[in-house]
Design an enzyme around this catalytic site. Structure first.
Site, PDB file in Angstrom:
ATOM      1  N   TYR A  99      -1.393   4.814  10.282  1.00 54.71           N
ATOM      2  CA  TYR A  99      -1.833   3.897  11.331  1.00 54.71           C
ATOM      3  C   TYR A  99      -0.700   3.721  12.329  1.00 54.71           C
ATOM      4  O   TYR A  99       0.477   3.631  11.936  1.00 54.71           O
ATOM      5  CB  TYR A  99      -2.193   2.524  10.746  1.00 54.71           C
ATOM      6  CG  TYR A  99      -3.512   2.489  10.005  1.00 54.71           C
ATOM      7  CD1 TYR A  99      -4.708   2.732  10.669  1.00 54.71           C
ATOM      8  CD2 TYR A  99      -3.556   2.201   8.647  1.00 54.71           C
ATOM      9  CE1 TYR A  99      -5.923   2.702   9.993  1.00 54.71           C
ATOM     10  CE2 TYR A  99      -4.764   2.162   7.960  1.00 54.71           C
ATOM     11  CZ  TYR A  99      -5.945   2.416   8.644  1.00 54.71           C
ATOM     12  OH  TYR A  99      -7.136   2.382   7.975  1.00 54.71           O
ATOM     13  N   HIS A 140      -1.461   1.948  15.964  1.00 55.83           N
ATOM     14  CA  HIS A 140      -1.755   0.778  16.801  1.00 55.83           C
ATOM     15  C   HIS A 140      -0.740   0.663  17.941  1.00 55.83           C
ATOM     16  O   HIS A 140      -0.049  -0.346  18.105  1.00 55.83           O
ATOM     17  CB  HIS A 140      -1.755  -0.506  15.960  1.00 55.83           C
ATOM     18  CG  HIS A 140      -2.766  -0.501  14.849  1.00 55.83           C
ATOM     19  ND1 HIS A 140      -4.130  -0.534  15.085  1.00 55.83           N
ATOM     20  CD2 HIS A 140      -2.624  -0.448  13.494  1.00 55.83           C
ATOM     21  CE1 HIS A 140      -4.773  -0.512  13.924  1.00 55.83           C
ATOM     22  NE2 HIS A 140      -3.892  -0.439  12.948  1.00 55.83           N
ATOM     23  N   LYS A 187       1.306   1.984   7.203  1.00 53.40           N
ATOM     24  CA  LYS A 187       1.582   1.196   8.404  1.00 53.40           C
ATOM     25  C   LYS A 187       2.408   1.986   9.416  1.00 53.40           C
ATOM     26  O   LYS A 187       3.029   2.988   9.096  1.00 53.40           O
ATOM     27  CB  LYS A 187       2.315  -0.097   8.044  1.00 53.40           C
ATOM     28  CG  LYS A 187       1.429  -1.119   7.352  1.00 53.40           C
ATOM     29  CD  LYS A 187       0.168  -1.452   8.154  1.00 53.40           C
ATOM     30  CE  LYS A 187       0.461  -2.206   9.440  1.00 53.40           C
ATOM     31  NZ  LYS A 187      -0.776  -2.432  10.234  1.00 53.40           N
ATOM     32  N   GLU A 229      -6.358   5.232  13.147  1.00 54.34           N
ATOM     33  CA  GLU A 229      -7.335   4.336  13.767  1.00 54.34           C
ATOM     34  C   GLU A 229      -8.095   4.936  14.939  1.00 54.34           C
ATOM     35  O   GLU A 229      -9.071   4.345  15.420  1.00 54.34           O
ATOM     36  CB  GLU A 229      -6.658   3.024  14.214  1.00 54.34           C
ATOM     37  CG  GLU A 229      -5.753   3.129  15.431  1.00 54.34           C
ATOM     38  CD  GLU A 229      -4.317   3.511  15.098  1.00 54.34           C
ATOM     39  OE1 GLU A 229      -3.470   3.445  16.004  1.00 54.34           O
ATOM     40  OE2 GLU A 229      -4.055   3.881  13.925  1.00 54.34           O
ATOM     41  N   ASP A 240      -3.520  -6.433  15.200  1.00 52.96           N
ATOM     42  CA  ASP A 240      -2.839  -5.133  15.240  1.00 52.96           C
ATOM     43  C   ASP A 240      -2.901  -4.517  16.634  1.00 52.96           C
ATOM     44  O   ASP A 240      -2.046  -3.700  16.999  1.00 52.96           O
ATOM     45  CB  ASP A 240      -3.475  -4.153  14.241  1.00 52.96           C
ATOM     46  CG  ASP A 240      -2.853  -4.260  12.857  1.00 52.96           C
ATOM     47  OD1 ASP A 240      -1.656  -4.582  12.777  1.00 52.96           O
ATOM     48  OD2 ASP A 240      -3.557  -4.020  11.876  1.00 52.96           O
ATOM     49  N   ARG A 297       0.836  -1.185   0.000  1.00 53.54           N
ATOM     50  CA  ARG A 297       0.000   0.000   0.000  1.00 53.54           C
ATOM     51  C   ARG A 297       0.881   1.249   0.000  1.00 53.54           C
ATOM     52  O   ARG A 297       2.068   1.184   0.318  1.00 53.54           O
ATOM     53  CB  ARG A 297      -0.922   0.007   1.225  1.00 53.54           C
ATOM     54  CG  ARG A 297      -2.043  -1.011   1.155  1.00 53.54           C
ATOM     55  CD  ARG A 297      -2.843  -1.074   2.439  1.00 53.54           C
ATOM     56  NE  ARG A 297      -2.100  -1.696   3.526  1.00 53.54           N
ATOM     57  CZ  ARG A 297      -2.570  -1.860   4.762  1.00 53.54           C
ATOM     58  NH1 ARG A 297      -3.785  -1.423   5.069  1.00 53.54           N
ATOM     59  NH2 ARG A 297      -1.840  -2.442   5.692  1.00 53.54           N
TER      60      ARG A 297
END
Length: 372
Positions: A94, A96, A75, A118, A270, A15
């Site tokens: 993101y 996490h 990520k 998120e 995650d 991605r």
């Protein structure tokens, strides 16, 4: 603002933070965009496409991190990327963080402003930047689980939908949110016998209306979880507590009692995972077996369908990226309480309460951190 897009470096992660169309939106708003060479090549976004909209191609990630005012990724930053972040630099991706103290410490030390996709909210109480990937991961969980049930993968040798005269596989989805709903939709479409466990009566009423009797809904208690997990061929863990570590809902003892060759797919990995035996895996080595139960715990599931995922993610994230670039991070956060919820780390301070609580760190409210 100079916006930088490095190439993702996590295992088989293809991605990209900005598509050429998204880069054009930022450029048309008066900003400059630099993109690492071949950042989107694997999913059909060539360097020529970025250059055609006015972006500049840069050879190395180090140069991107050194120059950009804002880094847009997909990520969470890997250790080498955390080391390249600098004080005052914006990281929009993101994160996490709750189950990842090493990354948390890296971001604290960097002095950067880290905004997590998120935990950004919306006026409907949802998580709009997480939702597109939850939709993808929910649908993929059934695809992955069906494959893992094959004998060659260590599974029971079950066809998810069965055939005339042979019962379909039993699928239990723990959690009826975006992931769970999309998992159930795919499982129903493949002809499986589907049960969704959830703790919200209202949500179960909605699911009953959505599926019109095609799935069974069960109120989630410890007893219900045990009963349905032990009877299932495929169990999907789809539980989320925004920004916090996922609760462990299925114990090691219960997993030891599951049928040989049954499958667990942990979409909550995650955030640490919701099965006691879960540990993050990669697309390269997606499964492992514990107590003769196949575990699929890929931490970047949507990366397996990276083009679809990138387009869906950019649809959700672009609006805020433009706002941050146009206004600067402080004003953009002050003006939008929902974007403010995305601020997890700010100039060395933890500004998301669930992360601070899970890691026993000092918490500074986001409004206080931005001086509003």
């Amino acid at each position: 603002m100079l916006v930088g897009v490095p190439k993702e470096i996590k295992n088989r992660e293809y991605r990209v933070g900005l598509t050429p169309a998204s880069a054009r939106e930022l450029i048309d708003n008066g900003h400059d965009v630099i993109v690492q060479k071949n950042a989107g090549f694997e999913i059909g976004f060539t360097d020529d496409m970025y250059e055609a909209v006015g972006a500049k191609i840069i050879d190395t990630a180090a140069e991107i991190f050194a120059k950009a005012d804002m880094i847009v990724k997909v990520k969470e930053p890997q250790a080498v990327e955390c080391e390249m972040l600098r004080p005052g630099q914006i990281l929009y991706t993101y994160l996490h963080l709750a189950p990842d103290p090493e990354q948390t410490q890296g971001l604290i030390k960097s002095g950067a402003i880290a905004i997590a996709y998120e935990t950004v909210t919306d006026a409907f109480g949802g998580l709009p930047l997480l939702a597109p990937m939850s939709e993808v991961a929910g649908r993929m969980s059934i695809q992955a689980g069906a494959h893992a049930l094959e004998m060659s993968q260590g599974g029971r040798g079950m066809l998810l939908g069965g055939v005339p005269g042979v019962a379909p596989a039993k699928v239990t989805v723990i959690g009826g949110g975006v992931v769970g709903t999309n998992a159930a939709r795919m499982a129903v479409g493949m002809g499986a016998d589907v049960t969704i466990l959830d703790r919200s009566i209202r949500r179960m009423q909605q699911l009953d209306d959505i599926f019109k009797g095609q799935v069974k809904t069960v109120f989630s208690t410890n007893d219900a979880v045990e009963e349905h997990v032990l009877a299932s061929d495929l169990v999907v863990g789809a539980v989320l507590i925004p920004g916090a570590a996922a609760p462990k809902l299925v114990s090691r003892e219960q997993i030891g009692k599951m049928m040989r060759g049954s499958v667990l797919v942990d979409v909550a990995i995650d955030q640490g995972g919701c099965f006691a035996t879960s540990k993050a895996t990669t697309h390269e080595n997606p499964t492992y077996i514990v107590d003769e139960v196949v575990h699929y715990c890929v931490a970047n599931m949507p990366g397996g369908v990276a083009r679809t995922s990138t387009l869906a993610l950019n649809n959700a994230t672009l609006r805020h990226a433009v706002a941050i670039a146009n206004k600067g991070w402080k004003k953009a956060l002050a003006d939008d309480k929902h974007l403010l919820e995305g601020l997890n780390v700010c100039e060395g301070k933890i500004t998301y309460e669930a992360v601070a609580r899970d890691q026993n760190l000092n918490y500074v409210p986001a409004l206080e951190a931005i001086g509003a």
